[in-house]
Design a protein around this motif. Sequence first.
Motif, PDB file in Angstrom:
ATOM      1  N   LEU A  47       0.835  -1.204   0.000  1.00 56.40           N
ATOM      2  CA  LEU A  47       0.000   0.000   0.000  1.00 56.40           C
ATOM      3  C   LEU A  47       0.867   1.249   0.000  1.00 56.40           C
ATOM      4  N   GLU A  51       0.658   3.527  -3.264  1.00 58.86           N
ATOM      5  CA  GLU A  51      -0.267   4.639  -3.039  1.00 58.86           C
ATOM      6  C   GLU A  51       0.348   5.848  -2.343  1.00 58.86           C
ATOM      7  N   MET A 202      -5.622   5.376   3.166  1.00 60.62           N
ATOM      8  CA  MET A 202      -5.616   4.304   4.164  1.00 60.62           C
ATOM      9  C   MET A 202      -7.022   3.997   4.668  1.00 60.62           C
ATOM     10  N   ALA A 205      -8.776   1.998   2.080  1.00 61.58           N
ATOM     11  CA  ALA A 205      -8.336   0.598   2.122  1.00 61.58           C
ATOM     12  C   ALA A 205      -8.964  -0.139   3.296  1.00 61.58           C
TER      13      ALA A 205
END
Length: 436
Positions: A47, A51, A202, A205
Motif C-alpha cells: 500500500l 499509493e 488508508m 483501504a
Amino acid sequence: MAKEILQTNDVVFSHRPRFAAAVQMCFNCADMAFAPYGPMWKFMRQLCATELFNTKRLSSLRNVREEEARGASRAVLEIGNNGKEPVELRPILLAASNNIACRMCMGKKLGEISSTTKGSEADQRQDLLSLVEELRRLLAVFYIGDFIPWLWWLDPYGNLRSMKATGRKARSFMQEIIDHRRQEMKGRAAQHSGPEDMLDVMIAAADDPNAKLRVSDENIMGLILDLFAGGSDTSSATVEWALADLINNQKAMVKLQAELDTVVGKCRLVTESDIENLPYLSCILKESMRLHPSVPLLIPHESVEACQIGDYKIPAKTRAYVNTWAIGRDPSVWERPLDFWPERFDGNNLDLRGKQFELLPFGSGRRGCPGWSMGLLNVHIMLATLVQGYTWSTSLASVSQTIQQTVDMSEKFGLAVHMKKPLTVYAIPRLPLNLY
C-alpha cells in the motif's frame, strides 16, 4: 556481515522483536516498523509503495516541500533578526519536517488539524507535538523486560507505565482524527471526489469490503505515527548534522554555495528541479549521513529460524543489530574515515537504497525504510535552501575573521541521534531580502 543478515538471509531476519514500547504505543505492533513479517505487513508495505511513496504522489507534493523549506528559511531570518541574533535551528527544522509529514498524511499543517479535535489550536498542536516527542523518547529507553522477559514486572524508572499512558493518549487522539475524516469522506463521496491524501487512501483501504486483507484503524494510527516519529525526526536531524559539518568545513560550504550560485543564481530560490544539477549537494549529504547516520543501529531484526551467518550458527529468535555508524567509519572500507570529505563521492555512483552495504542510512532488504525517497527529497531541498540563503557562523565576530570557531559535534542518543548541543548559529542573509 550486514549483507549476510540483510540480503543473503533477508527472509530469515525479516521479523522484529516484540519490544514493550512497540506493543504499548504502536497498538500491539500494528504499525509497519514493528509489525511481524506476514500477510498484513506485506499488504501495508505494498500500500505504501503503490499509493503513498510512488513517484506521482511524491511529485504532487513537491510544492509542499519547497514551501516548508522556504518557511524554515524565513523563520531563520525573522528569529535571527536579519543575522544579528543567534538562531537555534532544531525547532525550525523539526517544525518544517513535521508540517511536511502532516500535510502528506492529512492534507493540513500541524496547526490546522486542531479543527478536528477539542480545545484551542495551540493546545492541540502542542498535544500532538508532545505526544510524538514522548513516543520518540520511550522508543529509545531501556526496559529490562525486553531483554529478560521474566523480569517484565520490574519497572524502576516507570518507563512501562509511561508507555501505557502514551499509548492510550495516542489511540484517543488518532481515533478522533480518523473518525472525523471518515465523516468528511462520506460527504465527498456524494460528490464523487477521490482520495486527497495519505489518510484518505488508508481509510479507503480499511473500508473496502472487497479487500483480501482489511487494514484496521490501529494500522492507520501506527503508519501515521511511524511517519511522524521516524520520518520527520530523522530528516531534521540529518539537515542539522549536515549544516554543522559545513560550518566546521568552510571550504566545502564555499564550494556548495558556488555550485548553488552557478546553477540557481541569486535572483531566485532553489527548487527541486535544480537538485539533479547540484552533484556536490548530494556528495555532502552522503558524507554527512556516513558520519552521522540518524539511526546508527537500525531497528533490530530477529531470526525466525536457525541459519548460518559467516562462520557462525545462529539459532532462531536471535536479535541482530546492524551498526551502520561503525560501518560508516570502518578504515578498511573508507579512506580517511573520520574526516568530512564529500569529494570521496564525486563520480561515485553509490546509492542510498541499501544495495551497497558500505552506506545504509535507510537500511536494506524487506525491512528497509519504505519512505527513503521522500526522506531524500526533504533533506536535499531543506539543506539547499538554507545554504543558498545564508552565510553561517558560530559568532558574529567570526563572520569577518578567517578563523572559524568549531561546532561541538557531540552526540545524544535517542530514536534518532541528535547533536548533544543543538546547533545555535548566526545566519547572515546572502540574497535580496524580498526573496525570503
